[in-house]
Design a protein around this motif. Structure first.
Motif, mmCIF file in Angstrom:
data_model
loop_
_atom_site.group_PDB
_atom_site.id
_atom_site.type_symbol
_atom_site.label_atom_id
_atom_site.label_comp_id
_atom_site.label_asym_id
_atom_site.label_seq_id
_atom_site.Cartn_x
_atom_site.Cartn_y
_atom_site.Cartn_z
ATOM 1 N N ILE A 30 0.823 -1.201 0.000
ATOM 2 C CA ILE A 30 0.000 0.000 0.000
ATOM 3 C C ILE A 30 0.865 1.261 0.000
ATOM 4 C CG2 ILE A 30 -1.662 1.342 1.353
ATOM 5 C CD1 ILE A 30 -2.857 -1.307 2.295
ATOM 6 N N ASP A 31 1.879 1.289 0.880
ATOM 7 C CA ASP A 31 2.687 2.512 0.979
ATOM 8 C C ASP A 31 3.924 2.494 0.077
ATOM 9 O OD1 ASP A 31 4.500 0.840 2.181
ATOM 10 O OD2 ASP A 31 4.328 1.730 4.177
ATOM 11 N N LEU A 32 4.107 1.419 -0.719
ATOM 12 C CA LEU A 32 5.204 1.306 -1.692
ATOM 13 C C LEU A 32 6.576 1.342 -1.035
ATOM 14 C CD1 LEU A 32 3.852 3.662 -4.528
ATOM 15 C CD2 LEU A 32 3.582 1.194 -4.307
ATOM 16 N N SER A 33 6.668 0.937 0.213
ATOM 17 C CA SER A 33 7.968 0.952 0.884
ATOM 18 C C SER A 33 8.922 -0.073 0.285
ATOM 19 C CB SER A 33 7.789 0.679 2.382
ATOM 20 O OG SER A 33 7.191 -0.596 2.597
ATOM 21 N N HIS A 34 8.380 -1.084 -0.404
ATOM 22 C CA HIS A 34 9.246 -2.091 -1.014
ATOM 23 C C HIS A 34 10.008 -1.545 -2.207
ATOM 24 C CE1 HIS A 34 5.529 -2.225 -3.374
ATOM 25 N NE2 HIS A 34 6.270 -2.657 -4.376
ATOM 26 N N THR A 35 9.603 -0.383 -2.726
ATOM 27 C CA THR A 35 10.296 0.188 -3.883
ATOM 28 C C THR A 35 11.487 1.047 -3.488
ATOM 29 O OG1 THR A 35 8.902 2.184 -3.943
ATOM 30 C CG2 THR A 35 8.110 0.240 -5.129
ATOM 31 N N VAL A 36 11.666 1.297 -2.201
ATOM 32 C CA VAL A 36 12.739 2.171 -1.715
ATOM 33 C C VAL A 36 13.998 1.338 -1.490
ATOM 34 C CG1 VAL A 36 13.428 3.766 0.109
ATOM 35 C CG2 VAL A 36 11.063 3.692 -0.653
ATOM 36 N N GLY A 37 15.159 1.910 -1.787
ATOM 37 C CA GLY A 37 16.419 1.221 -1.577
ATOM 38 C C GLY A 37 16.704 0.988 -0.105
ATOM 39 N N ARG A 153 12.039 7.995 -0.225
ATOM 40 C CA ARG A 153 10.743 8.606 0.069
ATOM 41 C C ARG A 153 10.977 10.015 0.601
ATOM 42 N NH1 ARG A 153 5.605 6.756 1.265
ATOM 43 N NH2 ARG A 153 6.287 4.594 1.302
ATOM 44 N N LEU A 154 10.135 10.957 0.188
ATOM 45 C CA LEU A 154 10.229 12.335 0.654
ATOM 46 C C LEU A 154 9.468 12.465 1.973
ATOM 47 C CD1 LEU A 154 9.701 14.292 -2.695
ATOM 48 C CD2 LEU A 154 11.842 13.558 -1.635
ATOM 49 N N GLY A 155 10.201 12.320 3.088
ATOM 50 C CA GLY A 155 9.572 12.389 4.396
ATOM 51 C C GLY A 155 8.568 11.275 4.580
ATOM 52 N N ARG A 156 7.375 11.631 5.036
ATOM 53 C CA ARG A 156 6.289 10.664 5.200
ATOM 54 C C ARG A 156 5.217 10.846 4.121
ATOM 55 N NH1 ARG A 156 5.156 10.451 11.777
ATOM 56 N NH2 ARG A 156 7.283 9.801 12.376
ATOM 57 N N SER A 157 5.561 11.571 3.070
ATOM 58 C CA SER A 157 4.585 11.840 2.015
ATOM 59 C C SER A 157 4.467 10.642 1.087
ATOM 60 C CB SER A 157 5.006 13.073 1.212
ATOM 61 O OG SER A 157 6.176 12.799 0.461
ATOM 62 N N LEU A 415 11.138 13.727 -10.970
ATOM 63 C CA LEU A 415 11.673 14.614 -9.931
ATOM 64 C C LEU A 415 13.192 14.465 -9.832
ATOM 65 C CD1 LEU A 415 11.237 16.614 -7.638
ATOM 66 C CD2 LEU A 415 10.803 14.682 -6.104
ATOM 67 N N ALA A 416 13.686 13.237 -9.915
ATOM 68 C CA ALA A 416 15.133 13.022 -9.864
ATOM 69 C C ALA A 416 15.822 13.667 -11.062
ATOM 70 C CB ALA A 416 15.432 11.526 -9.823
ATOM 71 N N ASP A 417 15.180 13.621 -12.246
ATOM 72 C CA ASP A 417 15.750 14.305 -13.410
ATOM 73 C C ASP A 417 15.801 15.811 -13.195
ATOM 74 O OD1 ASP A 417 16.368 12.120 -14.868
ATOM 75 O OD2 ASP A 417 14.804 12.349 -16.381
ATOM 76 N N GLY A 418 14.736 16.365 -12.588
ATOM 77 C CA GLY A 418 14.738 17.803 -12.317
ATOM 78 C C GLY A 418 15.830 18.196 -11.343
ATOM 79 N N ILE A 419 16.005 17.405 -10.283
ATOM 80 C CA ILE A 419 17.068 17.695 -9.325
ATOM 81 C C ILE A 419 18.437 17.490 -9.966
ATOM 82 C CG2 ILE A 419 18.102 16.891 -7.166
ATOM 83 C CD1 ILE A 419 15.327 16.473 -6.084
ATOM 84 N N ALA A 420 18.545 16.480 -10.840
ATOM 85 C CA ALA A 420 19.797 16.293 -11.578
ATOM 86 C C ALA A 420 20.080 17.497 -12.467
ATOM 87 C CB ALA A 420 19.721 15.024 -12.429
ATOM 88 N N GLY A 421 19.011 18.127 -12.989
ATOM 89 C CA GLY A 421 19.185 19.326 -13.791
ATOM 90 C C GLY A 421 19.727 20.499 -12.992
ATOM 91 N N MET A 422 19.571 20.461 -11.674
ATOM 92 C CA MET A 422 20.145 21.497 -10.816
ATOM 93 C C MET A 422 21.505 21.083 -10.266
ATOM 94 S SD MET A 422 18.678 23.255 -7.340
ATOM 95 C CE MET A 422 17.715 24.467 -8.242
#
Length: 617
Positions: A30-37, A153-157, A415-422
């Motif tokens: 449900i919370d997709l925690s399995h997708t996090v490294g 994950r961005l915080g608890r969002s 989002l990672a591409d955008g941050i990579a752009g910075m």
């Protein structure tokens, strides 16, 4: 030729493959925690380092190395598939990671080589600056790929950073035309220094580090756009930028880059390209270079064709490992021949330090206002292109391409591409985004494991840290580089054509594509044709900036194609239902007008019935 059988020789899966779904709880789904490294446990580390299975497994390593030579037919079982979180033998992880790194090298260093090169479209950097730029590209690619592969994950969002897939990032080619147009405008406006020979009238373009700093700063400002758009649903982005827009744009980016690659193939993009009859640039790259010759000379064409031929030979007869590194193999063979024939010197290698890292050389960050609009367009296109790349990564990784988990991976990747752009400009490198060519390696080797991605990142960072490796690319003659880059850039054109191939190709689609290509191809074939319409002799900075911005857009073929296709796609109405063409039997009587009319009425009725059925479903 080598043949892979459709039935594995071993029915049971290898013992080191773990089911990634076996220990997953409902809450994790449900919370997709399995997708996090996550960090490996101590037990996992012991099993990987302390057992033969952990080091080697029972993988068929011959599958990667067996060439497809005539007369050496061999039936090989399909190798096992390694999912994202499966246990991967360490040796196989190292081999797969090195293979991914080899596939990326050419794409990562080529933009740096072209951007820092000579001529009115290049920064005209010194060899030491170019070496550092190449090393920075490799290190930045390795570090930012770690973010994309690991996923946080961005915080608890409910939002994430990164895809959690084996999706690496590298310097994007689509920023190259914007830089080239911007630098040409900077030299024309006096922002970058240049000198004119009073005798011959030849223009010598001086090194312009301020142009690089201004471009990097502008990229950092514009990178906020993909960061903001990453929180929109992907279906909204696809609706605003449908395949007819992205396909035309990607194809035009490739067309623009192919012209640059062919110029290198002929001997270089510097002053020698105009084939002057007097002065220091009668020959390429200059009269003082070893074995110099005029632009377009047979020796340059031959060197480039050698690289191109090697790429073709590897595709026909190479092993899977070689095919994934065919561009690098072609470049290496071309470099060996160039060194043996005396086309190169070792000055760049001798001058390069043994080790280096980020920020060894820095540039004054600024903002070049005329490049803002083209860069905003470029960032948007890079974002839409990343959606396709991430979707392809999910497909070859045997993951679903719909549902909440898939959309979450898209959001994290954009989002990672955008941050990579910075972050990439902060590292003194051009913006980076997801790479697509690694999906082919995953599909061929059946290894989508993130451990291979981590090994790839390690190899990229090491290649960049040891700057002698980057200096090797400066030894490569422009013609050798041109034979490689022209093939790479043509692949970009093919990618755009592939996107367009899925269109229905009605009159509406044909009209939109034709209108976009009219301006896009025209500007790419005849550069500068639209840049002489506006003239201003005043001193108002805002007006000057506005005119320069307009000139950059008008001189960038893919930007014009993107604007035209986007506008026409939004303004032109959808195609009305078209009547079916009557089928005429050439051996029988020709139907009368009344019979044709009845056929059309019947076809219209069938079409409306199909539409109604589609609406109900």
């Amino acid at each position: 030729m080598s043949e892979i059988s459709q039935q594995p020789a071993v029915a049971t899966p290898p013992v080191y493959i773990l089911d990634p779904h076996a220990n997953r709880t409902k809450e994790e789904d449900i919370d997709l925690s399995h997708t996090v490294g996550k960090l490996p446990t101590w037990t996992t580390v012991q099993e990987s380092l302390g057992t033969r299975t952990g080091w080697f497994g029972d993988y068929d390593y011959g599958f990667l190395c067996m060439p497809t030579l005539p007369g050496f037919s061999k039936v090989t079982r399909i190798p096992p598939f390694f999912g994202l979180k499966d246990r991967l033998p360490l040796v196989l992880a190292i081999v797969m990671g090195f293979q991914h790194a080899l596939a990326m090298i050419a794409g990562v260093v080529t933009p740096a080589l072209i951007m820092s090169g000579s001529g009115k479209n290049g920064l005209n950097f010194s060899p030491a600056m170019r070496t550092q730029m190449i090393s920075t590209s490799l290190i930045t690619s390795g570090l930012l790929s770690l973010v994309q592969i690991t996923r946080f994950r961005l915080g608890r969002s409910r939002y994430f950073l990164g895809t959690g897939l084996l999706s690496v990032v590298g310097t994007s080619f689509i920023f190259l035309p914007v830089l080239q147009s911007s630098v040409a405008n900077m030299y024309a406006s006096g922002f970058c220094p240049s000198t004119v020979d009073p005798t011959t009238g030849d223009i010598t373009y001086m090194s312009c580090p301020d142009a690089w700093g201004a471009f990097l700063g502008t990229c950092m400002v514009c990178s906020f756009l993909p960061m903001i758009l990453s929180f929109l649903p992907p279906k909204v982005l696809k609706k605003v930028f449908p395949p007819i827009v992205t396909g035309v744009t990607v194809m035009m980016i490739g067309v623009h880059l192919v012209t640059s690659g062919m110029a290198q193939w002929g001997g270089g993009n510097g002053p020698c390209k105009s084939r002057p009859t007097t002065g220091p640039f009668v020959n390429c790259p200059s009269n003082s270079a070893p074995r110099a010759a005029p632009w377009g000379d047979a020796q340059w064409i031959g060197l480039g064709f050698l690289v191109f031929s090697i790429i073709m030979i590897v595709e026909f007869f190479g092993s899977p490992f070689m095919k994934n590194a065919q561009v690098v193999i072609g470049l290496v063979v071309g470099l060996i021949v160039a060194v043996a024939c005396g086309y190169t010197t070792s000055e760049s290698i001798d001058a390069a330090p043994v080790v280096t890292f980020l920020w060894t050389r820095t540039y004054k960050i600024g903002i070049y206002a005329p490049a803002v609009i083209p860069l905003l367009i470029t960032y948007t296109l890079a974002m839409v292109e990343s959606i396709g790349d991430i979707t392809a990564s999910c497909e070859v990784s045997q993951l679903s391409v719909e549902g909440r988990e898939f959309e979450s991976r898209l959001q994290g990747g954009i989002l990672a591409d955008g941050i990579a752009g910075m972050l990439a400009p902060l590292f003194m490198n051009s913006p980076m985004s997801c790479y697509a060519q690694n999906n082919g390696i995953i599909s061929l080797t059946r290894c989508a494991n993130t451990m291979a991605g981590y090994m790839c990142c390690l190899f990229l960072v090491l290649m960049g840290v040891f700057s002698k490796f980057g200096a090797l690319f400066l030894m490569v003659p422009d013609a050798v580089l041109g034979g490689m880059t022209t093939f790479l850039f043509s692949s970009v054109v093919v990618s755009g054509i592939r996107i367009l191939s899925f269109l229905p190709w009605t009159r509406r689609e044909r009209f939109i594509v034709a209108a976009a290509l009219t301006l896009g191809v025209g500007t790419s074939v005849v550069p500068g044709v639209f840049t002489h319409m506006f003239s201003y002799s005043g001193t108002n900075a805002f007006v000057l900036s506005l005119i320069n911005s307009a000139n950059i857009v008008l001189d960038t073929g893919f930007a014009l194609a993107a604007i035209v296709s986007c506008l026409l796609n939004g303004l032109l109405p959808d195609n009305p239902p078209m009547a079916a063409e009557p089928i005429i039997d050439r051996h029988g009587p020709i139907p009368s007008d009344k019979e044709i009319q009845e056929m059309n009425i019947e076809a219209q009725s069938i079409h409306e019935s199909m539409l109604n059925d589609k609406t109900r479903h």
